[in-house]
Write an enzyme that holds these catalytic residues in place. Structure first.
Site, PDB file in Angstrom:
ATOM      1  N   GLU A  14       1.389   0.066  -5.062  1.00 44.44           N
ATOM      2  CA  GLU A  14       0.527   0.665  -5.221  1.00 44.44           C
ATOM      3  C   GLU A  14       1.212   2.354  -5.449  1.00 44.44           C
ATOM      4  O   GLU A  14       1.509   2.703  -4.554  1.00 44.44           O
ATOM      5  CB  GLU A  14      -0.531   0.844  -4.211  1.00 44.44           C
ATOM      6  CG  GLU A  14      -1.905   1.928  -4.647  1.00 44.44           C
ATOM      7  CD  GLU A  14      -2.227   2.739  -3.487  1.00 44.44           C
ATOM      8  OE1 GLU A  14      -3.344   3.311  -3.711  1.00 44.44           O
ATOM      9  OE2 GLU A  14      -1.510   2.961  -2.667  1.00 44.44           O
ATOM     10  N   ASP A  32       0.827  -1.097  -0.163  1.00 41.40           N
ATOM     11  CA  ASP A  32      -0.014  -0.120  -0.036  1.00 41.40           C
ATOM     12  C   ASP A  32       0.867   1.205   0.023  1.00 41.40           C
ATOM     13  O   ASP A  32       1.973   1.465   0.552  1.00 41.40           O
ATOM     14  CB  ASP A  32      -0.931  -0.180   1.342  1.00 41.40           C
ATOM     15  CG  ASP A  32      -1.924   1.182   1.375  1.00 41.40           C
ATOM     16  OD1 ASP A  32      -2.724   1.197   0.436  1.00 41.40           O
ATOM     17  OD2 ASP A  32      -1.725   2.021   2.256  1.00 41.40           O
TER      18      ASP A  32
HETATM   19  C1  ARE Z   1      -9.364   8.392   6.363  1.00 44.43           C
HETATM   20  C2  ARE Z   1     -10.257   9.188   6.268  1.00 44.43           C
HETATM   21  C3  ARE Z   1      -9.262  10.514   6.357  1.00 44.43           C
HETATM   22  C4  ARE Z   1      -8.809  10.654   7.591  1.00 44.43           C
HETATM   23  C5  ARE Z   1      -7.832   9.495   7.837  1.00 44.43           C
HETATM   24  C6  ARE Z   1      -7.095   9.388   8.994  1.00 44.43           C
HETATM   25  O1  ARE Z   1     -11.031   9.106   5.067  1.00 44.43           O
HETATM   26  O2  ARE Z   1     -10.447  11.707   6.274  1.00 44.43           O
HETATM   27  O3  ARE Z   1      -7.955  11.764   7.728  1.00 44.43           O
HETATM   28  O4  ARE Z   1      -8.768   8.061   7.661  1.00 44.43           O
HETATM   29  O5  ARE Z   1      -7.917   9.016   9.912  1.00 44.43           O
HETATM   30  C7  ARE Z   1      -7.722   4.700   2.781  1.00 44.43           C
HETATM   31  C8  ARE Z   1      -9.285   5.476   2.425  1.00 44.43           C
HETATM   32  C9  ARE Z   1      -8.900   7.005   3.218  1.00 44.43           C
HETATM   33  C10 ARE Z   1      -8.671   6.444   4.558  1.00 44.43           C
HETATM   34  C11 ARE Z   1      -7.586   5.660   4.907  1.00 44.43           C
HETATM   35  C12 ARE Z   1      -7.357   5.305   6.452  1.00 44.43           C
HETATM   36  O6  ARE Z   1      -9.202   5.930   0.998  1.00 44.43           O
HETATM   37  O7  ARE Z   1     -10.025   7.878   2.776  1.00 44.43           O
HETATM   38  O8  ARE Z   1      -8.505   8.003   5.396  1.00 44.43           O
HETATM   39  O9  ARE Z   1      -7.861   4.538   4.161  1.00 44.43           O
HETATM   40  O10 ARE Z   1      -8.131   4.785   6.933  1.00 44.43           O
HETATM   41  C13 ARE Z   1      -3.343   8.806  -2.364  1.00 44.43           C
HETATM   42  C14 ARE Z   1      -2.473   7.921  -1.981  1.00 44.43           C
HETATM   43  C15 ARE Z   1      -2.686   6.442  -2.186  1.00 44.43           C
HETATM   44  C16 ARE Z   1      -4.020   5.949  -1.503  1.00 44.43           C
HETATM   45  C17 ARE Z   1      -5.307   6.956  -1.742  1.00 44.43           C
HETATM   46  C18 ARE Z   1      -6.323   6.790  -1.408  1.00 44.43           C
HETATM   47  O11 ARE Z   1      -1.182   8.102  -2.770  1.00 44.43           O
HETATM   48  O12 ARE Z   1      -1.665   5.396  -1.751  1.00 44.43           O
HETATM   49  O13 ARE Z   1      -4.738   8.410  -1.687  1.00 44.43           O
HETATM   50  N1  ARE Z   1      -4.474   4.678  -1.532  1.00 44.43           N
HETATM   51  C19 ARE Z   1      -4.124   3.553  -0.364  1.00 44.43           C
HETATM   52  C20 ARE Z   1      -5.182   2.538  -0.356  1.00 44.43           C
HETATM   53  C21 ARE Z   1      -6.375   3.310   0.363  1.00 44.43           C
HETATM   54  C22 ARE Z   1      -5.791   3.763   1.770  1.00 44.43           C
HETATM   55  C23 ARE Z   1      -4.592   4.245   1.943  1.00 44.43           C
HETATM   56  C24 ARE Z   1      -3.708   4.325   0.842  1.00 44.43           C
HETATM   57  C25 ARE Z   1      -3.912   4.743   3.102  1.00 44.43           C
HETATM   58  O14 ARE Z   1      -5.300   2.018  -1.474  1.00 44.43           O
HETATM   59  O15 ARE Z   1      -7.506   2.779   0.443  1.00 44.43           O
HETATM   60  O16 ARE Z   1      -6.726   4.818   2.144  1.00 44.43           O
HETATM   61  O17 ARE Z   1      -3.732   3.339   3.729  1.00 44.43           O
HETATM   62  C26 ARE Z   1      -4.098  11.916  -6.441  1.00 44.43           C
HETATM   63  C27 ARE Z   1      -2.474  11.480  -6.128  1.00 44.43           C
HETATM   64  C28 ARE Z   1      -2.606  10.172  -5.614  1.00 44.43           C
HETATM   65  C29 ARE Z   1      -3.666  10.282  -4.248  1.00 44.43           C
HETATM   66  C30 ARE Z   1      -4.786  10.528  -4.788  1.00 44.43           C
HETATM   67  C31 ARE Z   1      -6.130  10.722  -3.785  1.00 44.43           C
HETATM   68  O18 ARE Z   1      -4.399  11.255  -7.720  1.00 44.43           O
HETATM   69  O19 ARE Z   1      -1.640  11.368  -7.429  1.00 44.43           O
HETATM   70  O20 ARE Z   1      -1.130   9.609  -4.958  1.00 44.43           O
HETATM   71  O21 ARE Z   1      -3.822   9.035  -3.548  1.00 44.43           O
HETATM   72  O22 ARE Z   1      -4.782  11.856  -5.434  1.00 44.43           O
HETATM   73  O23 ARE Z   1      -5.439  11.622  -2.753  1.00 44.43           O
END
Ligand code: ARE
Ligand code: CA
Length: 479
Positions: free
Chosen positions: A222, A185
Site C-alpha cells: 500500500e 499496510d
Molecule cells: C485512528 C484515528 C486517528 C488516530 C489513530 C491513532 O482515526 O485519529 O490518531 O487512530 O490512535 C486506519 C484509519 C485511521 C486510523 C488507523 C489506526 O484510516 O483513521 O487512525 O487505521 O486505527 C496515509 C497513509 C496510508 C494510510 C492512510 C489512511 O500513507 O498508509 O493514511 N492507509 C493505511 C490503511 C488504513 C490505516 C492505516 C494505513 C494505518 O489502509 O486503513 O488507517 O494502519 C495523502 C498521502 C497519503 C495519506 C493520505 C491520508 O493522500 O499521500 O500517504 O495516507 O493523504 O493521510
C-alpha cells in the site's frame, strides 16, 4: 512476489472487509470458486487494541502478533486457508508492520499495549524498538514520512535487526499457514531497503496447500501516490515496484472521474501506463478500497462506491473488461458514518452476512461481489483472458465500445442521451446474452440479448432510463 498464484482460468481478488474466517471459508466454497474468482484479501488478523464503539480501524492498531481478532483465531485462520486453497481460492492477509497500537489498552487475546512507555510485552517490543519523538506533518519529507509516527501510531524501527526478526517470524507464520501472499499496510512509511530485507527472508509458499515448489509470496504494497513521477521529490510508488506490486490509487481516482462525469470515456482508449499509472503487472487496481470509500486515504469526492450503484457498476465493468492491472473488488458492509464498524451484536462480535434467495447479502452487508453485474464481469474477464482490445468505437464523447479479440464485446453509454448504434463486435455470428442485464440460463437469457450477423455486426441500444449504462457479451454466454 509479483505472481498472485491465481489458479488457471480465475481472476480477481475480492476484499472481504471485516469478514470472519469461517464465513470466508464458506464463501470460497459456495460462491467464489464456482464464479471464477481467484483470491480474497483478509482484514488484519493479529490481536488489535479494543476501541470504544469498535470502529473498523481498530484492526490497524496491533497489540501483538497473536492471530486473534474479531475475524477469528489461528486455528480458524488455518481452517480457512485449507478450505479456500482446496477450491483454488488464494488468501492474502493484510499485515500492519509499520506501527503498533496508538491507543492504550488491551487486545482480544488479553495482551496489553502500554503506549506511554512504548511497551508491547506480548511481542515483546520496548521503547528501544521504535522511532520516537516526531510525527508526520510534511509528506514532502521522506525521512519524516518513514521515521515518524503516522496519525500518532508508535512507529517501529525496521532498521533494527530485532524488529525485522519479529516481523519476519510473524509473516512467515501466515505463509506457513497457507497464505498465498500479503497486502502490506502503509509501505510509504517504511524504507524500501528495510522492506527488501524483510521480504527476502519470507518463506516459500506452503506446498502442502497445493503451491508449487519455490513459489514466492505475492506482495501488494500500500503506497498512496496519485501524482509522483519516477524521479520526483516526494515518495513515489516507483520506489517499490522492484519489491512487489503496488496499490495503484491513480486508477481508483481516474476511473472515478471517468464515470462520475468529470472526464470523458472517449479518452480511455489508452487507459493504463500512458496515464501515469504503473506497468500493468505491478499495479493492484480497484475502483474503491476500504479507506477511500469512506473518505480516508486519498481520492476524495472522486471515488465511486456502492452508494452510487449505477456509475459504480459501470466503472467496475470497465475495470474488469480493460486489460490493465491485477484487479481487486471491494466487498463492503453498509455504513453511514466513517468510523462505524462492521455489523455487530451487543458484545461487539461480528454478525455474519446472510444470503437471501436472490443470492444477495443481508444483515448489514453490501457484498458488491455478489451483484450480478459484478460477478458476471469476473467471468467475462476469465473468458477473454489474454485477448487484445480490438474494434474500438467512440462517439467523441462518453459512449464507447470495444471487443476483446473475438471472445468478448462491451458497450458503455456514459452520456445523458440514449445510444442506438451498429457495431463491429469481433464476435462470431450468433445470439449473445448481455451478462449485465441478466445471465445465460440454459439456452435462454434472463436479460437483453444481441444478434451478431455474419459480418460480425450487431445493433445495440442503451437508454438513459436503463438500469445499467453498460452491456457486455462474451462467447461463454452465447445462446
Ligand atoms: C485512528 C484515528 C486517528 C488516530 C489513530 C491513532 O482515526 O485519529 O490518531 O487512530 O490512535 C486506519 C484509519 C485511521 C486510523 C488507523 C489506526 O484510516 O483513521 O487512525 O487505521 O486505527 C496515509 C497513509 C496510508 C494510510 C492512510 C489512511 O500513507 O498508509 O493514511 N492507509 C493505511 C490503511 C488504513 C490505516 C492505516 C494505513 C494505518 O489502509 O486503513 O488507517 O494502519 C495523502 C498521502 C497519503 C495519506 C493520505 C491520508 O493522500 O499521500 O500517504 O495516507 O493523504 O493521510
Ligand atoms: Ca515508519
Amino acid at each position: 512476489q509479483f505472481d498472485p498464484h491465481w489458479k488457471e482460468g480465475r481472476n480477481t481478488i475480492v476484499h472481504l472487509f471485516e469478514w470472519k474466517f469461517r464465513d470466508i471459508a464458506e464463501e470460497c466454497e459456495k460462491f467464489l470458486a464456482p464464479r471464477g474468482f481467484a483470491g480474497v484479501q483478509v482484514s488484519p488478523v493479529t490481536e488489535n487494541v479494543i476501541i470504544k464503539n469498535r470502529p473498523w480501524w481498530e484492526r490497524y492498531q496491533p497489540v501483538s502478533y497473536i492471530i486473534e481478532s474479531r475475524s477469528g483465531n489461528e486455528s480458524e485462520f488455518a481452517e480457512m486457508t485449507r478450505r479456500c486453497n482446496a477450491v483454488g481460492i488464494r488468501i492474502y492477509p493484510d499485515v500492519v508492520i509499520n506501527h503498533m497500537s496508538g491507543a492504550r489498552g488491551y487486545g482480544l487475546a488479553g495482551s496489553e499495549a502500554k503506549t506511554e512507555i512504548f511497551s508491547f510485552p506480548a511481542v515483546p517490543y520496548s521503547n528501544l524498538d521504535f522511532n520516537t519523538g516526531c510525527s508526520i506533518n510534511n509528506y514532502d519529507n521522506a525521512i519524516e514520512v518513514r521515521n515518524c509516527a503516522l496519525s500518532g501510531l508508535p512507529d517501529l524501527n525496521q532498521g533494527k535487526e530485532y524488529v525485522r526478526d519479529k516481523i519476519v517470524e510473524y509473516l512467515n507464520r501466515l505463509i506457513d499457514l497457507g497464505s498465498a501472499g500479503l497486502r502490506v499496510d502503509a509501505c510509504k512509511h517504511m524504507w524500501p531497503g528495510d522492506l527488501e530485507i524483510i521480504y527476502k527472508r519470507l518463506h516459500n509458499l506452503n506446498t502442502s496447500h497445493g503451491f508449487p515448489e519455490n513459489a514466492r509470496p505475492f506482495l501488494t504494497q500500500e503506497v498512496i501516490d496519485l501524482d509522483s513521477h519516477p524521479n520526483g521529490r516526494t515518495i513515489s510508488k516507483y520506489e517499490y515496484i522492484g519489491l512487489g506490486t503496488v496499490t495503484e490509487f491513480k486508477f481508483s481516482a481516474e476511473i472515478g472521474k471517468l464515470f462520475n462525469g468529470k472526464n470523458q470515456l472517449q479518452w480511455t482508449r489508452n487507459f493504463g501506463s500512458d496515464w501515469g499509472m504503473l506497468p500493468s503487472d505491478r499495479a493492484l487496481t480497484f475502483v474503491d478500497n476500504h479507506d477511500n470509500q469512506r473518505g480516508h486515504g486519498a481520492g476524495g469526492a472522486d471515488i465511486l462506491t456502492y452508494k452510487n450503484p449505477r456509475p459504480y457498476k459501470m466503472a467496475t465493468a470497465f475495470h474488469l473488461a480493460w486489460p490493465y492491472g491485477i484487479s481487486r473488488i471491494m466487498s463492503s458492509f453498509a455504513f453511514d458514518n466513517t468510523d462505524e464498524g462492521p455489523p455487530m451484536d451487543d458484545k461487539g462480535d461480528i454478525i455474519s452476512p446472510k444470503i437471501n434467495e436472490e443470492g444477495a447479502c443481508t444483515n448489514g452487508w453490501v457484498c458488491e461481489h455478489r451483484w450480478r453485474q459484478i460477478y458476471n464481469m469476473v467471468e467475462f474477464k476469465n473468458v477473454v483472458k489474454d485477448t487484445p482490445v480490438a474494434n474500438w468505437w467512440d462517439n467523441t464523447k462518453n459512449q464507447i465500445a470495444f471487443s476483446r479479440g473475438n471472445r468478448g464485446f462491451i458497450v458503455f453509454n456514459g452520456d445523458n442521451f440514449d445510444m442506438n448504434e451498429w457495431f463491429t463486435t469481433g464476435l462470431p455470428a450468433g445470439i449473445y446474452c448481455d451478462v449485465i442485464s441478466g445471465s445465460k440460463n440454459g439456452t435462454s437469457c434472463t436479460g437483453k440479448s444481441m444478434t451478431v450477423f455474419d459480418d460480425s455486426r450487431a445493433f445495440v441500444s442503451i437508454a438513459n432510463s436503463d438500469e445499467d449504462g453498460v452491456r457486455a457479451y462474451h462467447i461463454g454466454a452465447k445462446l
